[in-house]
Design an enzyme around this catalytic site. Structure first.
Site, PDB file in Angstrom:
ATOM      1  N   HIS A 135       0.931  -1.316   0.019  1.00 33.04           N
ATOM      2  CA  HIS A 135      -0.053   0.064   0.127  1.00 33.04           C
ATOM      3  C   HIS A 135       1.013   1.379  -0.059  1.00 33.04           C
ATOM      4  O   HIS A 135       0.416   2.291  -0.284  1.00 33.04           O
ATOM      5  CB  HIS A 135      -1.072  -0.140   1.034  1.00 33.04           C
ATOM      6  CG  HIS A 135      -0.604   0.414   2.357  1.00 33.04           C
ATOM      7  ND1 HIS A 135      -0.233  -0.535   3.351  1.00 33.04           N
ATOM      8  CD2 HIS A 135      -0.218   1.598   2.898  1.00 33.04           C
ATOM      9  CE1 HIS A 135       0.326   0.021   4.669  1.00 33.04           C
ATOM     10  NE2 HIS A 135       0.395   1.336   4.312  1.00 33.04           N
ATOM     11  N   ASP A 165       0.213  -7.563   1.506  1.00 31.85           N
ATOM     12  CA  ASP A 165       0.603  -6.092   1.550  1.00 31.85           C
ATOM     13  C   ASP A 165       2.136  -5.965   1.796  1.00 31.85           C
ATOM     14  O   ASP A 165       2.500  -5.204   2.656  1.00 31.85           O
ATOM     15  CB  ASP A 165      -0.004  -5.388   2.855  1.00 31.85           C
ATOM     16  CG  ASP A 165      -0.166  -3.960   2.689  1.00 31.85           C
ATOM     17  OD1 ASP A 165       0.372  -3.459   1.733  1.00 31.85           O
ATOM     18  OD2 ASP A 165      -0.255  -3.169   3.916  1.00 31.85           O
ATOM     19  N   SER A 239       4.532   2.741   7.690  1.00 32.85           N
ATOM     20  CA  SER A 239       4.122   1.698   6.963  1.00 32.85           C
ATOM     21  C   SER A 239       5.485   1.180   6.086  1.00 32.85           C
ATOM     22  O   SER A 239       6.189   1.929   5.401  1.00 32.85           O
ATOM     23  CB  SER A 239       3.138   2.049   5.826  1.00 32.85           C
ATOM     24  OG  SER A 239       1.899   1.906   6.176  1.00 32.85           O
ATOM     25  N   VAL A 296     -11.715 -25.455  -3.327  1.00 30.60           N
ATOM     26  CA  VAL A 296     -13.073 -25.580  -2.586  1.00 30.60           C
ATOM     27  C   VAL A 296     -13.435 -24.358  -1.980  1.00 30.60           C
ATOM     28  O   VAL A 296     -12.614 -23.142  -1.841  1.00 30.60           O
ATOM     29  CB  VAL A 296     -12.661 -26.406  -1.455  1.00 30.60           C
ATOM     30  CG1 VAL A 296     -12.449 -28.000  -1.749  1.00 30.60           C
ATOM     31  CG2 VAL A 296     -11.418 -25.935  -0.401  1.00 30.60           C
TER      32      VAL A 296
END
Length: 509
Positions: A135, A165, A239, A296
């Protein structure tokens, strides 16, 4: 980017640990080995550790199209100021109101907007490989990293993985760069000291310390949530920055915060190194992450479902649907099976299964431990692979159906559900093709057991216990039989292209 994913308590959920402006700091020269912090006057001293590892932490500045920025990011528009925009809007309004009759008023041409943001990264190899958050840099048009010695280098996005991320960058340098290494996040203990390094609010290299507050946190950001929680101060701009243990090893990548204000309140979340390291290696080699696929659709077990299937716990992943031509179908996995293990490793929750399968290389064989018809069994699946979701969790309730109510109703039962044949009108209204068989749920009594487990008008009941349903009467007979036992009964329900299992008990007398 200028981000750090921010989870606004009861207020909002946003993505970002990045910051508004980049101020390039100057750091001391790198040293070879990180030293453990010492204790000075009863307070742990992290100064030696900080001096050793901070040279490998970089500021990441990105430019991108404004539309590519995540909601909640603190970005700056680079092509015009707010005053400029206000003036353009005023002039346009003036022209529309007082312009000459019959003369079309041309709209002002605005240049394409650009968004700028900053975050953090860390060097993991002397040749210039840098890890950060997806991000932060995953959608960037241009990326510049600033080293601790003040040098600015242009960075190339090698690859990114939005699901975890994570992103990998590469810079070129005329000399080896300082770097740090990943540690063993599986050995991280709650209460151990940690240190975060980053670029909060674009201020440059900043060190904060705290402890590991919790492990295995699921903040509902994706199928791979397994965060390390820390009380070390983490803010926008952190971040992609590293979370270090006391030996100077990277045990996590700071990614999100939980905050009612947007600032740190002592609830930060880091991607564990055990999840990040294999992703980084794949990005380095392939530029993307290739995940295993079983094929599945799964849903979690609850107490009622477990009892209806004679299971002694709620551990495992219930198979709601098997994808045609998939690895699961080829292996003989069936809807209604409970996956309990993969290659001998227990599956506690549906996320365990997702992580296990996605971490396998496509083409490898895996032994899948199943629970079927009250017995344990094992099948061997050759794991497939593509870029689709590797396992879709089927929720225990779904949106209301907008289908029409059928005209023929069976007598309401103590389960609180009325059944009807699937008429031609019902098929058209619910957009059901001819392959969908069963009994239509025509009505659900409010407050009934059927209502409690999320059944809705328009659902199609396809199985009761082990028996397929081909008519309302078949379902009625099977439910009456189950009622005599006093135990929950398993039912397979079709809704909007998906199937799921529920367990229902009759209303108490």
């Amino acid at each position: 980017m200028t981000k750090t994913k921010t989870i606004l308590s009861a207020l909002a959920l946003t993505t970002a640990l990045t910051a508004p402006a980049l101020i390039a700091p100057l750091f001391s020269a790198p040293a070879a080995v990180a030293a453990a912090p010492t204790v000075v006057s009863g307070v742990q001293d992290f100064s030696d550790l900080a001096a050793k590892v901070t040279p490998a932490v970089v500021n990441v500045a990105v430019t991108m199209k404004a539309g590519a920025a995540d909601d909640g990011d603190d970005v700056q528009m680079s092509d015009r100021s707010g005053q400029q925009q206000q003036m353009e809007e005023f002039m346009q309004h003036f022209a529309e109101r007082f312009g000459q009759k019959g003369m079309p008023q041309a709209k002002p041409q605005r240049p394409a907007q650009k968004a700028q943001a900053v975050g953090t990264g860390f060097i993991v190899d002397a040749s210039g490989w840098i890890v950060t958050n997806y991000h932060v840099a995953g959608k960037a048009d241009s990326i510049t990293v600033t080293l601790t010695d003040g040098r600015k280098l242009s960075a190339k996005l090698v690859g990114g993985d939005e699901k975890t991320d994570l992103a990998l960058l590469k810079v070129e340098s005329d000399k080896p760069l300082p770097f740090v290494s990943f540690g063993d996040a599986t050995k991280v203990r709650v209460g151990q000291p940690v240190m975060a390094v980053g670029n909060p609010f674009g201020l440059g290299g900043t060190v904060t310390t705290g402890i590991v507050s919790a492990r295995g946190r699921d903040i509902h950001s994706g199928p791979f949530d397994d965060y390390i929680q820390t009380d070390a101060a983490i803010n926008r701009g952190n971040s992609g920055g590293p979370l270090f243990d006391i030996e100077g090893k990277v045990i996590g990548i700071n990614t999100a915060i939980f905050s009612p204000t947007g600032g740190s309140v002592g609830l930060g979340f880091a991607i564990p190194a055990s999840l990040a390291q294999p992703v980084v290696e794949q990005l380095k080699v392939n530029g993307k992450v290739e995940r295993g696929l079983l094929g599945v659709q799964i849903q979690p077990l609850n107490d009622e479902l477990a009892k209806s299937m004679s299971l002694d716990s709620e551990k495992g992943a219930l198979v709601a649907q098997v994808t045609p031509d998939s690895a699961a179908m080829a292996a003989g996995v069936q809807a209604g099976d409970v996956i309990k293990s993969v290659d001998g490793k227990n599956v506690e929750t549906i996320k365990d299964l997702t992580r296990m399968i996605s971490g396998m290389k496509p083409g490898t064989s895996a032994k899948i431990g199943l629970w079927r018809d009250g017995k344990d069994m094992t099948v061997t699946a050759k794991i497939g692979g593509d870029q689709k979701d590797e396992a879709k969790a089927v929720k225990t309730s779904a949106d209301k159906s907008d289908g029409k109510q059928a005209d023929k109703k069976a007598e309401p039962m103590s389960y609180g559900v009325s059944l009807a044949p699937i008429s031609k009108e019902a098929r058209e209204g619910l957009k059901l093709d001819d392959s969908v068989k069963g009994a239509l749920i025509a009505a659900v009594e409010p407050g009934s057991p059927a209502d409690d487990i999320g059944l809705k008008q328009g659902d199609v009941l396809q199985q009761v216990g082990k028996e397929a349903v081909d008519s309302p009467q078949t379902a009625v007979d099977k439910l009456k039989e189950a009622k005599k036992t006093g135990k929950p009964v398993l039912m397979k329900v079709y809704r909007e292209g998906m199937t799921r299992f529920v367990a229902i008990s009759p209303r108490a007398a």
